[in-house]
Scaffold this active site. Sequence first.
Site, PDB file in Angstrom:
ATOM      1  N   GLU A 451       0.846  -1.188   0.000  1.00  0.00           N
ATOM      2  CA  GLU A 451       0.000   0.000   0.000  1.00  0.00           C
ATOM      3  C   GLU A 451       0.882   1.238   0.000  1.00  0.00           C
ATOM      4  O   GLU A 451       2.007   1.207   0.479  1.00  0.00           O
ATOM      5  CB  GLU A 451      -0.904   0.017   1.235  1.00  0.00           C
ATOM      6  CG  GLU A 451      -1.986  -1.038   1.201  1.00  0.00           C
ATOM      7  CD  GLU A 451      -2.893  -0.976   2.408  1.00  0.00           C
ATOM      8  OE1 GLU A 451      -2.609  -0.204   3.344  1.00  0.00           O
ATOM      9  OE2 GLU A 451      -3.901  -1.706   2.414  1.00  0.00           O
ATOM     10  N   SER A 477      -4.036   2.167   0.544  1.00  0.00           N
ATOM     11  CA  SER A 477      -4.762   1.981   1.787  1.00  0.00           C
ATOM     12  C   SER A 477      -6.213   2.402   1.590  1.00  0.00           C
ATOM     13  O   SER A 477      -6.537   3.250   0.748  1.00  0.00           O
ATOM     14  CB  SER A 477      -4.127   2.845   2.875  1.00  0.00           C
ATOM     15  OG  SER A 477      -5.007   3.010   3.960  1.00  0.00           O
TER      16      SER A 477
END
Length: 574
Positions: A451, A477
């Site tokens: 992420e 994210s």
Amino acid sequence: MDTKVFDKSRLPSRHVTEGPERAPHRSFLYAMGLTEEEIHRPLVGVVTCWNETAPCNITLKRQSAVAKEGVNTAGGTPREFTTITVTDGIAMGHEGMKSSLVSRDLISDSVELTMRGHCYDAMVGIAGCDKSLPGLMMSMVRLNVPSVFMYGGSILPGRFKDRDVTVVDVYEAVGEHFAGKMSDEDLHELECVACPSGGSCGGQFTANTMACVSEAIGLALPGSAGTPAVYESRDEYARASGEAVMACLAKGIRPRDIVTRKALENAAVIVAATGGSTNAGLHLPAIANEAGIEFDLLDVCEIFKKTPYIADLKPGGKYVAKDMHEVGGVPVLMKTLLDAGYLHGDCLTVSGKSIAENLADVTFPEDQDVIYPATKPITPTGGVVGLTGNLAPDGAIVKIAGMKTLKHTGPARVFECEEDCFEAVLKENYAEGDVLVIRNEGPRGGPGMREMLSTTAALYGQGVGEKVALITDGRFSGGTRGFCVGHINPEAATGGPIGLLKDGDIITIDAVAGTIDADLSDEEWEKRRKAYKPHKNNYQSGALWRYAQTVGEARRGAITHPGAHGESHVFTDI
């Protein structure tokens, strides 16, 4: 519940508790204080991801104790065990994040091995952090033993300068700080107050997105996703989950009776309606794979296109999970979507009832603006959008909830890893209009599909979240906002077009049309393809190397095994 309804001769635990040849096995159970009656009851695995890595998981031990009480009072013998969690908030922004997605599959595998090795008959799974939610749900569908999932609950919001904040505000504050827009003192104060309790990150990030999915897909009891982790009322759901798994065992209700194509479509609707995490585009196909259902990223995105965005939740909106809980939680959200025709009401759930039956008595509260009526949405299409084009032939995904700019054209700035891009961002070494390209971060190429929240949050903190774009074959994210396109398929490591880009290539992203293209001729693509040499990562041994050998493309959920398509037997039928 009357234990006579359970026929041990038909349950997996007979292999360790029944007959004279199992005397050695029973001796181990007696050693742990079990009575003869308890040994001959159904054995129920109660698995949590409890650990001391982060607040997401710290309350799970308490909740598992209460779930065990529910199992026991309903005629089962609970056997508690734990599995790992890699907590994204702490793994973020460095090479530790390569372990995050890998942990989802390790969680599934470890639960499978524990259940198989000890022949447990049913399972209650309680999860807190991002990858543990899909990891446990995947194992439930894989094993197909009667199972109930429960979310450990969200964190309470922090307060900073008279406003609610989450950990994502801290990530964005790092960008503000480097840009000279926030003092050392304010940054320190914010980091000290952003996370005031146990529980998972409070916005509609990956944990809360997948918690909503657990109810929508039918593996969790209605209302169980919303109660904050530190509320004692959450224990009522834990006890009820223990009782419910025994009812599922008695009735023969198994996860694959619940996780159908229509249930997966319901789950995708909830993700879009809440402006949820793009990571759901990975996890729903992975859960589908365990049931042998074809349901990939492009299928998920087709549903996103048709779904209204109705929950005004962070990071794109105003509210956190606690606020949605206080207006009725996921059942209210599902009720308005069902009434408007966006959900399949006939799907079975672990309550033993259908979605429509579960929601029959739910009323939509009018005096609130956390959840909008599905007939009067914030925007008419979902907060998450799929993209395809010559840069992503097999798809990509972007969260647009709260965004004003839905089209972007600009020159590529190519980086071979996240660290190089993050350094450039902190130094503000980019121009407005640029398309920052981070490649070699896919499932295989990373390995682990990191992420990029540190980088995207820093851009937002610098005030350019919608003035530059960022694209990657890695992930974002659930807390990411701005024009950030992830999951570009195929990834660079497998010869995807993102690996062929050069600085200055003009890229156009259109979230309205659902396209992402580089302005290159077919001849130029072919020329670059012939000259391409895949990047070699630094993980040539260990768990990350092993993952890279088996993992597939993000389009199908970054799965590591054939799923139900390759089965010759199902555990629950042994």
